[in-house]
Design a protein around this motif. Structure first.
Motif, PDB file in Angstrom:
ATOM      1  N   THR A   1       0.851  -1.191   0.000  1.00  0.00           N
ATOM      2  CA  THR A   1       0.000   0.000   0.000  1.00  0.00           C
ATOM      3  C   THR A   1       0.886   1.241   0.000  1.00  0.00           C
ATOM      4  O   THR A   1       1.942   1.258   0.650  1.00  0.00           O
ATOM      5  CB  THR A   1      -0.917   0.018   1.232  1.00  0.00           C
ATOM      6  OG1 THR A   1      -1.864  -1.048   1.129  1.00  0.00           O
ATOM      7  CG2 THR A   1      -1.673   1.337   1.354  1.00  0.00           C
ATOM      8  N   GLY A   2       0.452   2.278  -0.718  1.00  0.00           N
ATOM      9  CA  GLY A   2       1.194   3.534  -0.738  1.00  0.00           C
ATOM     10  C   GLY A   2       2.569   3.406  -1.367  1.00  0.00           C
ATOM     11  O   GLY A   2       3.499   4.115  -0.979  1.00  0.00           O
ATOM     12  N   ILE A   3       2.711   2.545  -2.358  1.00  0.00           N
ATOM     13  CA  ILE A   3       4.018   2.313  -2.976  1.00  0.00           C
ATOM     14  C   ILE A   3       4.329   3.392  -4.021  1.00  0.00           C
ATOM     15  O   ILE A   3       5.440   3.913  -4.081  1.00  0.00           O
ATOM     16  CB  ILE A   3       4.067   0.918  -3.634  1.00  0.00           C
ATOM     17  CG1 ILE A   3       3.721  -0.171  -2.614  1.00  0.00           C
ATOM     18  CG2 ILE A   3       5.439   0.674  -4.244  1.00  0.00           C
ATOM     19  CD1 ILE A   3       4.613  -0.210  -1.395  1.00  0.00           C
ATOM     20  N   SER A   4       3.330   3.736  -4.845  1.00  0.00           N
ATOM     21  CA  SER A   4       3.561   4.664  -5.947  1.00  0.00           C
ATOM     22  C   SER A   4       2.493   5.752  -5.982  1.00  0.00           C
ATOM     23  O   SER A   4       1.413   5.605  -5.395  1.00  0.00           O
ATOM     24  CB  SER A   4       3.553   3.913  -7.287  1.00  0.00           C
ATOM     25  OG  SER A   4       4.710   3.120  -7.441  1.00  0.00           O
ATOM     26  N   ASP A   5       2.822   6.821  -6.717  1.00  0.00           N
ATOM     27  CA  ASP A   5       1.839   7.878  -6.940  1.00  0.00           C
ATOM     28  C   ASP A   5       1.007   7.533  -8.166  1.00  0.00           C
ATOM     29  O   ASP A   5       1.117   6.435  -8.723  1.00  0.00           O
ATOM     30  CB  ASP A   5       2.513   9.247  -7.037  1.00  0.00           C
ATOM     31  CG  ASP A   5       3.430   9.384  -8.256  1.00  0.00           C
ATOM     32  OD1 ASP A   5       3.373   8.530  -9.174  1.00  0.00           O
ATOM     33  OD2 ASP A   5       4.218  10.351  -8.303  1.00  0.00           O
ATOM     34  N   GLU A   6       0.174   8.466  -8.623  1.00  0.00           N
ATOM     35  CA  GLU A   6      -0.748   8.189  -9.717  1.00  0.00           C
ATOM     36  C   GLU A   6      -0.041   7.942 -11.045  1.00  0.00           C
ATOM     37  O   GLU A   6      -0.638   7.412 -11.982  1.00  0.00           O
ATOM     38  CB  GLU A   6      -1.755   9.339  -9.863  1.00  0.00           C
ATOM     39  CG  GLU A   6      -1.188  10.644 -10.396  1.00  0.00           C
ATOM     40  CD  GLU A   6      -0.480  11.483  -9.343  1.00  0.00           C
ATOM     41  OE1 GLU A   6      -0.069  12.617  -9.667  1.00  0.00           O
ATOM     42  OE2 GLU A   6      -0.332  11.003  -8.190  1.00  0.00           O
ATOM     43  N   ARG A   7       1.253   8.289 -11.155  1.00  0.00           N
ATOM     44  CA  ARG A   7       2.017   8.023 -12.373  1.00  0.00           C
ATOM     45  C   ARG A   7       2.751   6.691 -12.300  1.00  0.00           C
ATOM     46  O   ARG A   7       3.498   6.347 -13.209  1.00  0.00           O
ATOM     47  CB  ARG A   7       3.034   9.147 -12.590  1.00  0.00           C
ATOM     48  CG  ARG A   7       2.446  10.546 -12.642  1.00  0.00           C
ATOM     49  CD  ARG A   7       3.531  11.601 -12.494  1.00  0.00           C
ATOM     50  NE  ARG A   7       4.275  11.443 -11.239  1.00  0.00           N
ATOM     51  CZ  ARG A   7       5.371  12.123 -10.925  1.00  0.00           C
ATOM     52  NH1 ARG A   7       5.873  12.996 -11.795  1.00  0.00           N
ATOM     53  NH2 ARG A   7       5.970  11.918  -9.770  1.00  0.00           N
ATOM     54  N   ASP A   8       2.570   5.977 -11.207  1.00  0.00           N
ATOM     55  CA  ASP A   8       3.334   4.766 -10.893  1.00  0.00           C
ATOM     56  C   ASP A   8       4.801   5.083 -10.688  1.00  0.00           C
ATOM     57  O   ASP A   8       5.685   4.290 -11.031  1.00  0.00           O
ATOM     58  CB  ASP A   8       3.150   3.675 -11.953  1.00  0.00           C
ATOM     59  CG  ASP A   8       3.517   2.285 -11.414  1.00  0.00           C
ATOM     60  OD1 ASP A   8       3.827   2.180 -10.199  1.00  0.00           O
ATOM     61  OD2 ASP A   8       3.516   1.316 -12.198  1.00  0.00           O
ATOM     62  N   HIS A   9       5.081   6.262 -10.116  1.00  0.00           N
ATOM     63  CA  HIS A   9       6.421   6.602  -9.637  1.00  0.00           C
ATOM     64  C   HIS A   9       6.494   6.237  -8.159  1.00  0.00           C
ATOM     65  O   HIS A   9       5.652   6.668  -7.365  1.00  0.00           O
ATOM     66  CB  HIS A   9       6.696   8.106  -9.797  1.00  0.00           C
ATOM     67  CG  HIS A   9       6.878   8.530 -11.216  1.00  0.00           C
ATOM     68  ND1 HIS A   9       7.622   9.641 -11.568  1.00  0.00           N
ATOM     69  CD2 HIS A   9       6.436   8.011 -12.393  1.00  0.00           C
ATOM     70  CE1 HIS A   9       7.616   9.787 -12.875  1.00  0.00           C
ATOM     71  NE2 HIS A   9       6.899   8.811 -13.398  1.00  0.00           N
ATOM     72  N   VAL A  10       7.495   5.471  -7.795  1.00  0.00           N
ATOM     73  CA  VAL A  10       7.618   4.997  -6.420  1.00  0.00           C
ATOM     74  C   VAL A  10       7.894   6.167  -5.475  1.00  0.00           C
ATOM     75  O   VAL A  10       8.756   7.023  -5.745  1.00  0.00           O
ATOM     76  CB  VAL A  10       8.745   3.950  -6.319  1.00  0.00           C
ATOM     77  CG1 VAL A  10       9.005   3.566  -4.865  1.00  0.00           C
ATOM     78  CG2 VAL A  10       8.408   2.711  -7.147  1.00  0.00           C
ATOM     79  N   TRP A  11       7.152   6.196  -4.379  1.00  0.00           N
ATOM     80  CA  TRP A  11       7.461   7.153  -3.306  1.00  0.00           C
ATOM     81  C   TRP A  11       8.781   6.736  -2.662  1.00  0.00           C
ATOM     82  O   TRP A  11       8.940   5.581  -2.251  1.00  0.00           O
ATOM     83  CB  TRP A  11       6.363   7.141  -2.248  1.00  0.00           C
ATOM     84  CG  TRP A  11       5.033   7.688  -2.695  1.00  0.00           C
ATOM     85  CD1 TRP A  11       3.922   6.973  -3.047  1.00  0.00           C
ATOM     86  CD2 TRP A  11       4.661   9.058  -2.804  1.00  0.00           C
ATOM     87  NE1 TRP A  11       2.889   7.803  -3.383  1.00  0.00           N
ATOM     88  CE2 TRP A  11       3.319   9.105  -3.239  1.00  0.00           C
ATOM     89  CE3 TRP A  11       5.332  10.269  -2.584  1.00  0.00           C
ATOM     90  CZ2 TRP A  11       2.630  10.286  -3.452  1.00  0.00           C
ATOM     91  CZ3 TRP A  11       4.649  11.450  -2.802  1.00  0.00           C
ATOM     92  CH2 TRP A  11       3.316  11.472  -3.230  1.00  0.00           C
TER      93      TRP A  11
END
Length: 698
Positions: free
Chosen positions: A502-512
């Motif tokens: 959960t909460g791995i990536s933002d809406e662009r699928d860029h990893v936090w």
């Protein structure tokens, strides 16, 4: 907040009472006309009060270009209307006639290799084809103009299961439409490059004409994840735009008739963003087919709960389900005795005010001839038809008792579902191909049910943060806005359960960056450095034992730091050489006025049942039904203004259940009540009314 259309529901025929709609798809064009009168007579016997017609009838309605034949449909609708049976009229555009595809083969789909998808089945058209749209809208206009004043028609059924067979098209029409979609979404090509991370593998784009659909790139290669995620979004939007064009034209001509199209919501992955689509229909409709095996009822209940969430607790329409077997699985299992009635009542309990089947009369020929129907090959002297009649009587009784207009009562806990996370986790370059967003929520739903707790299932854009407690199950994508919702919810006193992935990536699928779960580490109070995928390969770690007795499979986290405000509730027990022994597996963190539990591994239904009672205690959570009988699924519909309550009790087991019951049930299928003592057999259901009768001792 995106605007939604106001909820509008099909109204009864003149001088008829408001009732639960009951019927199914009707395909009279498959049968000689002398059969129609028998159909209408038997529909009356079964209690049918609505049918959907002309769903796949384009070639019958328009046998040649410019030539329309509505006479046969006029006669059918007239017979139905005289019998008091309403009609949902289809736009008939789900599959084109052969004269159209012969004249315009450029409307046909192409697969990712560029091969043409030829006629021979259904839905072989391109959603982005301007030619196909023109022909479809011509048909919509002709139908709407012809039937705009027909009193038997109570609503429109646009298309059919959009994207079931034409979700992805890789043609040049689709390419140009995708380029335009990207221009609208990103404005500049630099923004596309940033969103898709095109610095990787030298994929930099100079202009929008270089944007291609995710066509075939080889058997052992990986498509750009950002591009693929956007193509799934685009494909949902492209089909939605086609639907909206049909809807808007028909609405202009028949403004008083509500409009819908049938979704395909289930727990097993999705074709379209149905929460997004739900804003574009006057009432939500769904097609649902049972999952064979022991999860049959629970999966149905989960899916219906999600439809109710998409509908925001407004009445919704069960457009298709089956009386027994389907035709499209490798093994097409029949329904067991009682399941025809039980399954329909389960959908009703979760907010459906319409129960319809595919289809009325079982086909004699064609690819769906072995798909069950309300009137089977065996005819009216069959158990299926007797059950259909029993269900019709049950629905009539519930209607007369006032069920119509009641809504699913709010559960104490919400499970969050997210289509974007589902699509992102489908990529082929992920930590484990056995882990998807959709593999986790049903386990939570079933585990809570085992503990006597019913959960609501809500899309991430819905108001899950108004619940006493909420679950984020492998919600891989959390953008900044939803991450802030998490912070606000917990800091304001909410109790949140968060799982691995959960909460791995933002809406662009860029990893936090900074460790997992990147966007909400402060809320859960832990930091994970790495995933622990598990599998059955020789010598690989295939499970992890927890010190509370639970066992994790498939995926876990390497948690290397825990905040001072967090408490470790359970830890991993593992061989020393793995470096995992003693690492946290379940934690609870205090954040503001609330608490957040983090479950750092896939526990499955059984492991969650073991672990949740202690977590409830740690989080100061008490549920009215917690500790109740998990053998019973209890679902309530209520009328807020009057306090009237309908309670549905379903047997979740393969053995008889006994319970004490105050009052006589309205419906008792495979069940009985004797002097306050009730018995519910496997596949059985009891429906009660009002506070007094609802006080079942479970």
């Amino acid at each position: 907040m995106v605007d939604s259309r106001s909820h509008r529901w099909p109204q009864p025929l003149k001088e008829q009472p408001s009732r639960i709609w009951y019927g199914g798809d009707y395909n009279p064009d498959q049968w000689p006309e002398e059969v129609w009168d028998e159909d209408v007579e038997l529909m009356g016997e079964a209690g049918v009060n609505v049918v959907s017609v002309a769903i796949f009838s384009w070639s019958k309605l328009q046998p040649r270009e410019g030539i329309y034949d509505f006479d046969w449909l006029d006669r059918v609708i007239d017979k139905l209307g005289k019998a008091g049976i309403a009609v949902l009229l289809a736009s008939a555009t789900a599959s084109p006639p052969l004269w159209l595809t012969q004249e315009h083969p450029e409307v046909l789909l192409r697969n990712e290799r560029g091969d043409v998808i030829w006629p021979g089945a259904r839905q072989h058209w391109r959603p982005t084809s301007p030619i196909y749209r023109d022909y479809a809208l011509q048909l919509c206009r002709a139908l709407a103009e012809h039937y705009k004043d027909n009193p038997t028609i109570v609503g429109w059924h646009i298309g059919n299961e959009y994207g079931c067979h034409n979700r992805f098209d890789y043609s040049d029409d689709a390419m140009r439409a995708f380029q335009d979609w990207c221009k609208q979404r990103y404005q500049t090509i630099d923004a596309v490059n940033e969103a898709w991370g095109t610095a990787f593998w030298s994929q930099h784009l100079d202009n929008f004409t270089q944007i291609l659909p995710p066509r075939y790139i080889g058997d052992f290669n990986f498509m750009n994840p950002g591009k693929l995620l956007d193509y799934k979004r685009f494909s949902s939007d492209a089909l939605k735009a086609f639907y909206m064009a049909e809807r808007d034209l028909i609405q202009e001509i028949t403004p008083d008739l509500p409009i819908t199209t049938n979704f395909m919501v289930s727990s097993l992955g999705s074709t379209l963003d149905y929460d997004d689509w739900g804003r574009e229909v006057d009432f939500v409709s769904n097609d649902h087919y049972f999952s064979p095996g022991e999860q049959h009822l629970d999966e149905l209940a989960y899916s219906s709960a999600l439809v109710d969430g998409i509908s925001r607790k407004e009445p919704w329409w069960l457009m298709e389900h089956s009386t027994s077997a389907v035709n499209w699985r490798p093994i097409n299992y029949r329904k067991e005795p009682g399941q025809l009635v039980r399954d329909s009542m389960a959908h009703v309990s979760f907010g459906a005010d319409a129960v319809c089947y595919f289809q009325w009369r079982q086909s004699q020929a064609g690819a769906e001839k072995f798909h069950s129907a309300m009137l089977p090959h065996a005819g009216k002297d069959s158990q299926v038809f007797r059950d259909v009649c029993e269900l019709g009587e049950d629905l009539r009784l519930l209607s007369e008792e006032g069920l119509v207009g009641t809504t699913l009562a709010k559960a104490p806990i919400a499970i969050v579902q997210d289509y974007q996370s589902e699509w992102a986790t489908e990529h082929t370059a992920t930590p484990s191909q056995h882990v998807r967003h959709w593999t986790e929520p049903l386990d939570w739903f079933r585990a809570l049910a085992d503990l006597g707790i019913r959960a609501d299932v809500l899309p991430i854009s819905a108001a899950w943060d108004t619940y006493q407690a909420a679950v984020l199950p492998a919600v891989y994508i959390l953008d900044e806005a939803n991450s802030q919702r998490v912070r606000d919810y917990v800091s304001g006193g909410g109790k949140l359960f968060v799982t691995y992935y959960t909460g791995i990536s933002d809406e662009r699928d860029h990893v936090w960056l900074g460790g997992y779960p990147g966007s909400i580490r402060d809320v859960v109070g832990i930091r994970s450095e790495e995933f622990i995928p598990m599998g059955s390969d020789e010598g690989a770690l295939n499970y992890l034992q927890l010190d509370n007795g639970a066992v994790a499979h498939d995926m876990a986290d390497v948690i290397t730091s825990v905040a001072a405000s967090a408490r470790v509730v359970a830890s991993f027990q593992a061989p020393k050489h793995t470096g995992l022994n003693g690492l946290p597996a379940i934690t609870v963190n205090t954040f503001g006025e609330g608490k957040a539990a983090y479950v750092a591994c896939k526990l499955g239904r059984e492991g969650l049942v073991l672990s949740l009672p202690e977590l409830f205690t740690e989080m100061d959570l008490t549920f009215e039904q917690a500790g109740g009988n998990g053998d019973i699924l209890r679902v309530e519909r209520e009328q807020q203004e009057t306090g009237t309550k309908f309670v549905f009790l379903f047997n979740r087991c393969d053995h008889e259940i006994e319970l004490d019951l105050a009052g006589e049930p309205l419906v008792a299928s495979l069940a009985g009540v004797d002097d306050g003592h009730a018995r519910i057999d496997p596949n059985g259901v009891i429906v009660l009314k009002d506070e007094k009768e609802a006080s079942a001792s479970l």
